[in-house]
Design a protein around this motif. Structure first.
Motif, PDB file in Angstrom:
ATOM      1  N   ALA A  15       2.643   5.164 -11.339  1.00  0.00           N
ATOM      2  CA  ALA A  15       1.784   4.389 -12.234  1.00  0.00           C
ATOM      3  C   ALA A  15       2.552   3.948 -13.481  1.00  0.00           C
ATOM      4  CB  ALA A  15       0.561   5.210 -12.624  1.00  0.00           C
ATOM      5  N   GLU A  16       3.335   4.862 -14.043  1.00  0.00           N
ATOM      6  CA  GLU A  16       4.123   4.520 -15.229  1.00  0.00           C
ATOM      7  C   GLU A  16       5.180   3.478 -14.884  1.00  0.00           C
ATOM      8  OE1 GLU A  16       5.778   8.007 -16.973  1.00  0.00           O
ATOM      9  OE2 GLU A  16       3.830   8.893 -17.450  1.00  0.00           O
ATOM     10  N   THR A  17       5.796   3.633 -13.738  1.00  0.00           N
ATOM     11  CA  THR A  17       6.822   2.669 -13.309  1.00  0.00           C
ATOM     12  C   THR A  17       6.231   1.276 -13.171  1.00  0.00           C
ATOM     13  OG1 THR A  17       8.105   4.359 -12.154  1.00  0.00           O
ATOM     14  CG2 THR A  17       8.429   2.069 -11.462  1.00  0.00           C
ATOM     15  N   TYR A  18       5.091   1.175 -12.519  1.00  0.00           N
ATOM     16  CA  TYR A  18       4.469  -0.129 -12.331  1.00  0.00           C
ATOM     17  C   TYR A  18       4.013  -0.734 -13.652  1.00  0.00           C
ATOM     18  CZ  TYR A  18       4.501  -1.027  -7.319  1.00  0.00           C
ATOM     19  OH  TYR A  18       4.900  -1.362  -6.041  1.00  0.00           O
ATOM     20  N   ASN A  44      10.666   9.258  -3.456  1.00  0.00           N
ATOM     21  CA  ASN A  44      11.031   9.990  -4.677  1.00  0.00           C
ATOM     22  C   ASN A  44       9.787  10.220  -5.518  1.00  0.00           C
ATOM     23  OD1 ASN A  44      12.206  11.132  -6.902  1.00  0.00           O
ATOM     24  ND2 ASN A  44      13.229   9.261  -7.601  1.00  0.00           N
ATOM     25  N   THR A  45       9.175  11.367  -5.374  1.00  0.00           N
ATOM     26  CA  THR A  45       7.937  11.667  -6.100  1.00  0.00           C
ATOM     27  C   THR A  45       8.184  12.293  -7.464  1.00  0.00           C
ATOM     28  OG1 THR A  45       7.774  13.749  -4.856  1.00  0.00           O
ATOM     29  CG2 THR A  45       6.520  11.863  -4.021  1.00  0.00           C
ATOM     30  N   THR A  46       9.456  12.422  -7.856  1.00  0.00           N
ATOM     31  CA  THR A  46       9.749  12.911  -9.213  1.00  0.00           C
ATOM     32  C   THR A  46       9.528  11.804 -10.240  1.00  0.00           C
ATOM     33  OG1 THR A  46      12.099  12.325  -9.084  1.00  0.00           O
ATOM     34  CG2 THR A  46      11.452  14.522  -8.308  1.00  0.00           C
ATOM     35  N   VAL A  47       9.384  10.576  -9.755  1.00  0.00           N
ATOM     36  CA  VAL A  47       9.116   9.434 -10.625  1.00  0.00           C
ATOM     37  C   VAL A  47       7.627   9.112 -10.572  1.00  0.00           C
ATOM     38  CG1 VAL A  47       9.634   7.001 -11.067  1.00  0.00           C
ATOM     39  CG2 VAL A  47      11.424   8.523 -10.204  1.00  0.00           C
ATOM     40  N   ARG A  98      13.487   0.500  -7.610  1.00  0.00           N
ATOM     41  CA  ARG A  98      14.385   1.230  -6.719  1.00  0.00           C
ATOM     42  C   ARG A  98      14.258   2.741  -6.892  1.00  0.00           C
ATOM     43  NH1 ARG A  98      19.598  -2.259  -8.263  1.00  0.00           N
ATOM     44  NH2 ARG A  98      19.395  -4.033  -6.831  1.00  0.00           N
ATOM     45  N   GLU A  99      13.978   3.182  -8.109  1.00  0.00           N
ATOM     46  CA  GLU A  99      13.880   4.613  -8.379  1.00  0.00           C
ATOM     47  C   GLU A  99      12.777   5.284  -7.567  1.00  0.00           C
ATOM     48  OE1 GLU A  99      13.405   5.239 -12.532  1.00  0.00           O
ATOM     49  OE2 GLU A  99      15.424   4.550 -13.060  1.00  0.00           O
ATOM     50  N   LEU A 100      11.776   4.534  -7.190  1.00  0.00           N
ATOM     51  CA  LEU A 100      10.675   5.095  -6.401  1.00  0.00           C
ATOM     52  C   LEU A 100      11.110   5.430  -4.976  1.00  0.00           C
ATOM     53  CD1 LEU A 100       7.853   2.626  -7.512  1.00  0.00           C
ATOM     54  CD2 LEU A 100       8.091   5.014  -8.229  1.00  0.00           C
ATOM     55  N   GLN A 101      12.173   4.833  -4.504  1.00  0.00           N
ATOM     56  CA  GLN A 101      12.653   4.983  -3.126  1.00  0.00           C
ATOM     57  C   GLN A 101      11.518   4.691  -2.131  1.00  0.00           C
ATOM     58  OE1 GLN A 101      14.413   9.003  -3.166  1.00  0.00           O
ATOM     59  NE2 GLN A 101      16.441   8.038  -3.118  1.00  0.00           N
ATOM     60  N   LEU A 102      10.971   3.520  -2.255  1.00  0.00           N
ATOM     61  CA  LEU A 102       9.906   3.116  -1.331  1.00  0.00           C
ATOM     62  C   LEU A 102      10.525   2.843   0.037  1.00  0.00           C
ATOM     63  CD1 LEU A 102       7.845   0.691  -3.609  1.00  0.00           C
ATOM     64  CD2 LEU A 102       7.464   3.127  -3.177  1.00  0.00           C
ATOM     65  N   ARG A 103       9.955   3.458   1.062  1.00  0.00           N
ATOM     66  CA  ARG A 103      10.502   3.310   2.410  1.00  0.00           C
ATOM     67  C   ARG A 103       9.391   3.114   3.427  1.00  0.00           C
ATOM     68  NH1 ARG A 103       9.879   7.408   6.089  1.00  0.00           N
ATOM     69  NH2 ARG A 103       9.421   9.525   5.366  1.00  0.00           N
ATOM     70  N   TYR A 104       9.799   2.594   4.570  1.00  0.00           N
ATOM     71  CA  TYR A 104       8.870   2.464   5.687  1.00  0.00           C
ATOM     72  C   TYR A 104       8.741   3.803   6.414  1.00  0.00           C
ATOM     73  CZ  TYR A 104       9.590  -2.555   5.088  1.00  0.00           C
ATOM     74  OH  TYR A 104       9.668  -3.826   4.576  1.00  0.00           O
ATOM     75  N   PHE A 105       7.622   4.032   7.040  1.00  0.00           N
ATOM     76  CA  PHE A 105       7.495   5.119   7.997  1.00  0.00           C
ATOM     77  C   PHE A 105       8.479   4.839   9.130  1.00  0.00           C
ATOM     78  CE2 PHE A 105       3.570   5.468   5.741  1.00  0.00           C
ATOM     79  CZ  PHE A 105       3.093   6.759   5.918  1.00  0.00           C
ATOM     80  N   THR A 106       9.115   5.866   9.645  1.00  0.00           N
ATOM     81  CA  THR A 106       9.983   5.670  10.803  1.00  0.00           C
ATOM     82  C   THR A 106       9.110   5.446  12.043  1.00  0.00           C
ATOM     83  OG1 THR A 106      10.060   7.996  11.466  1.00  0.00           O
ATOM     84  CG2 THR A 106      11.651   7.271   9.781  1.00  0.00           C
ATOM     85  N   PRO A 107       9.659   4.838  13.092  1.00  0.00           N
ATOM     86  CA  PRO A 107       8.880   4.686  14.329  1.00  0.00           C
ATOM     87  C   PRO A 107       8.363   6.028  14.859  1.00  0.00           C
ATOM     88  CG  PRO A 107      10.822   3.311  14.432  1.00  0.00           C
ATOM     89  CD  PRO A 107      10.976   4.162  13.198  1.00  0.00           C
ATOM     90  N   ASP A 156       0.879  -1.176   0.000  1.00  0.00           N
ATOM     91  CA  ASP A 156       0.000   0.000   0.000  1.00  0.00           C
ATOM     92  C   ASP A 156       0.914   1.223   0.000  1.00  0.00           C
ATOM     93  OD1 ASP A 156      -2.807   1.219   0.453  1.00  0.00           O
ATOM     94  OD2 ASP A 156      -1.545   2.201   1.954  1.00  0.00           O
ATOM     95  N   ILE A 157       0.960   1.933  -1.121  1.00  0.00           N
ATOM     96  CA  ILE A 157       1.943   2.994  -1.304  1.00  0.00           C
ATOM     97  C   ILE A 157       1.281   4.365  -1.205  1.00  0.00           C
ATOM     98  CG2 ILE A 157       3.693   3.955  -2.852  1.00  0.00           C
ATOM     99  CD1 ILE A 157       3.872   1.157  -4.144  1.00  0.00           C
ATOM    100  N   VAL A 158       1.866   5.232  -0.401  1.00  0.00           N
ATOM    101  CA  VAL A 158       1.405   6.615  -0.254  1.00  0.00           C
ATOM    102  C   VAL A 158       2.598   7.540  -0.473  1.00  0.00           C
ATOM    103  CG1 VAL A 158      -0.441   5.998   1.353  1.00  0.00           C
ATOM    104  CG2 VAL A 158       1.831   6.574   2.239  1.00  0.00           C
ATOM    105  N   ASP A 159       2.335   8.843  -0.549  1.00  0.00           N
ATOM    106  CA  ASP A 159       3.427   9.816  -0.602  1.00  0.00           C
ATOM    107  C   ASP A 159       3.114  10.975   0.334  1.00  0.00           C
ATOM    108  OD1 ASP A 159       1.754  11.705  -1.942  1.00  0.00           O
ATOM    109  OD2 ASP A 159       2.279  10.837  -3.875  1.00  0.00           O
ATOM    110  N   ARG A 160       3.953  11.985   0.326  1.00  0.00           N
ATOM    111  CA  ARG A 160       3.810  13.084   1.276  1.00  0.00           C
ATOM    112  C   ARG A 160       2.471  13.803   1.157  1.00  0.00           C
ATOM    113  NH1 ARG A 160       8.012  14.918   4.097  1.00  0.00           N
ATOM    114  NH2 ARG A 160       7.065  16.999   4.247  1.00  0.00           N
ATOM    115  N   GLU A 161       1.912  13.836  -0.028  1.00  0.00           N
ATOM    116  CA  GLU A 161       0.659  14.558  -0.236  1.00  0.00           C
ATOM    117  C   GLU A 161      -0.576  13.685  -0.059  1.00  0.00           C
ATOM    118  OE1 GLU A 161       0.814  17.803  -0.336  1.00  0.00           O
ATOM    119  OE2 GLU A 161       2.979  17.470  -0.195  1.00  0.00           O
ATOM    120  N   SER A 162      -0.388  12.408   0.195  1.00  0.00           N
ATOM    121  CA  SER A 162      -1.527  11.515   0.426  1.00  0.00           C
ATOM    122  C   SER A 162      -2.271  11.935   1.682  1.00  0.00           C
ATOM    123  CB  SER A 162      -1.047  10.071   0.555  1.00  0.00           C
ATOM    124  OG  SER A 162      -0.434   9.622  -0.625  1.00  0.00           O
TER     125      SER A 162
END
Length: 390
Positions: free
Chosen positions: A313-316, A307-310, A334-343, A277-283
Motif C-alpha cells: 500500500a505504501e509503495t503504491y 517480497n512481503t517485507t515491502v 520492482r521491490e515488490l517482486q511481483l511474479r506470476y504463479f508457476t504452471p 490483482d495482487i495477492v501474497d502467500r497469506e492471502s
C-alpha cells in the motif's frame, strides 16, 4: 460410501483437453473405464498422453456417428464444450459460433441413438445457462426422459482459495433419481453437507448432518476431508465448514528461488500496475486463471507479491505521486517482486492431484493456455460422486 454401480462407469470423455474429467474419475474412487476420448488440440493431447500413457489419439467429434456411439455404449458422458461462444470475449455468438457445431452435432446423435447414456456431466462458463445451446440441451433431455440439475459453482465453496465460477449440469435417465432435492432453478451452492470433521459428522435418522441440516454423502465428505488434510494438514481443527475460513495460498505455492522467469517485466509493471490483482502467500483468495495468463494482464489471473517485507500500500501510494517517466517509480515497483504463479502452482489451485504432471516438453505459455481451458478437478470429482450416487 457411494453405492457402487453394477459395473464400472463406462465414460465417454468429450472435449477431453488435458484430462481433467479423466483425473476426476480416478480421484472419485469409483470403478470406471474410459471408452473413448475426443480432442484435437495437439498440446492438450500431449499433456493427456503424458499422464495417461497409450491413450487419447486425435479424434474429431464431428466425425462421431450414431453407429460409433452405439458401439461405445457409454453409461456416462463427461464433457466441457468450447466456452468461447458464451463469453464476453467470444462475442456470445452462441449457436451461431462455429465452435458450437460439434456440440450441436452431439445433441443430434443423442436424439437418434437407441440407448442414450444413463448419465451426463457437463461443464462450461457462467453464461451458458442463458444460451440457446443450453436450451437445446434441455429440450433433448426432456425428449430422452432425463432428470437434471443445473449449478453455478466455484472451488471456493469447497475450501479452495481460487475463484473459478462455472456452470455445471448433472443429468440422469429416469427412473434414476438424485441424492438431493431437484430444483428448476440454477443452484448456486452444493446441495449436500460440506462440514469438515469426519468424527463430528453425526447423521440424524433423515440422513442429514446435524450441523448444517443438509443431506450427508459419505463419499463426498471423505473426498473433501482427504483433499484438505493432504493440502493443508492440521488446519481443519478450527473450522466447521470448508467455506467458513479458506486456507492461505501458502499451501499451494512452491516457488522459493529462481524467480526471474516469473517476474513481471518492466513494461508490464510500468503500464499495467494499477490493473493487477495482487495477492501474497497469506492471502485466502486468487482470481480465475484463464488461457491468457502471463500473456495478457487484465482479468487473466492474480499475481503474487513475493517480497512481503515491502508494504504494498505504501509503495503504491509513492508510485502514484511520481510521473510515468520517473525511473524511481519502476524501482519501487520492482521491490515488490511481483511474479506470476508457476504452471505447477496453477495446477495445484485447480486441484489436480500430486500424481498429475505437466510435461517439460511444452512451454510455460502452452501450459498456462491448456490449464486455462481445463476444469477444477475437485469440483468435478464432487459432482461425479453426487451423480453416481443411487
Amino acid at each position: 460410501m457411494v453405492m457402487a454401480p453394477p459395473h464400472p462407469l463406462w465414460i465417454l470423455e468429450l472435449y477431453s483437453g488435458i484430462g481433467g474429467m479423466h483425473t476426476a474419475a480416478r480421484e472419485s474412487g469409483l470403478p470406471f473405464e474410459i471408452v473413448g476420448t475426443y480432442e484435437l488440440n495437439p498440446t492438450a493431447l500431449e499433456v493427456y498422453r503424458h499422464n495417461f500413457p497409450g491413450t487419447n489419439k486425435p479424434r474429431n467429434i464431428m466425425g462421431l456417428t450414431v453407429e460409433e456411439l452405439t458401439n461405445l455404449n457409454p453409461s456416462v458422458i463427461m464433457m466441457s464444450p468450447p466456452c468461447q461462444p458464451f463469453t464476453r470475449q467470444g462475442l456470445k455468438r452462441d449457436v451461431e459460433d462455429a465452435r458450437t457445431s460439434s456440440f450441436l452435432h452431439l445433441l443430434g446423435l443423442l436424439e437418434e441413438v437407441l440407448r442414450p447414456p444413463d448419465m451426463i456431466l457437463l461443464e462450461n462458463v457462467a453464461g451458458f445457462e442463458t444460451s440457446l445451446a443450453r436450451d437445446r440441451l434441455v429440450s433433448l433431455l426432456k425428449t430422452r426422459n432425463y432428470v437434471w440439475q443445473e449449478f453455478l459453482l466455484s472451488p471456493t465453496q469447497l475450501g479452495v482459495p481460487n475463484s473459478r465460477l462455472r456452470y455445471y449440469m448433472l443429468a440422469k435417465q429416469k427412473p434414476a433419481t438424485f441424492c438431493f432435492t431437484l430444483s428448476d432453478k440454477v443452484q448456486e451452492e452444493f446441495p449436500l453437507c460440506l462440514c469438515v470433521k469426519v468424527e463430528d459428522s453425526v447423521t440424524s435418522k433423515t440422513g442429514s448432518c446435524h450441523r448444517c441440516t443438509r443431506p450427508l454423502l459419505n463419499s463426498l465428505h471423505t473426498l473433501l476431508h482427504k483433499f484438505h488434510s493432504d493440502r493443508h494438514p492440521g488446519s481443519l481443527h478450527a473450522v466447521t465448514s470448508y467455506t467458513q475460513v479458506l486456507p492461505s495460498l501458502s499451501h499451494y505455492l512452491s516457488l522459493t528461488d529462481n524467480l526471474e522467469p516469473y517476474l513481471l517485466k518492466d513494461k508490464i509493471l510500468n503500464k499495467y500496475h494499477m490493473l493487477l490483482d495482487i495477492v501474497d502467500r497469506e492471502s485466502q483468495r486468487s482470481c480465475c486463471f484463464t488461457k491468457g495468463y502471463a500473456h495478457y494482464v487484465e482479468g487473466t489471473g492474480s499475481v503474487i507479491q513475493h517480497n512481503t517485507t515491502v508494504n504494498m500500500a505504501e509503495t503504491y501510494s509513492k508510485v502514484q505521486l511520481l510521473a510515468a517517466d520517473d525511473s524511481h517509480r519502476l524501482e519501487l515497483l520492482r521491490e515488490l517482486q511481483l511474479r506470476y504463479f508457476t504452471p505447477e502452482e496453477v495446477t495445484k489451485l485447480m486441484c489436480f492431484p500430486d500424481w498429475y504432471d505437466l510435461p517439460q516438453s511444452i512451454t510455460n505459455k502452452q501450459k498456462y493456455k491448456v490449464l486455462g481451458n481445463s476444469v477444477n478437478v475437485l469440483v468435478v470429482t464432487s459432482l461425479l460422486l453426487m451423480l453416481a450416487e443411487n
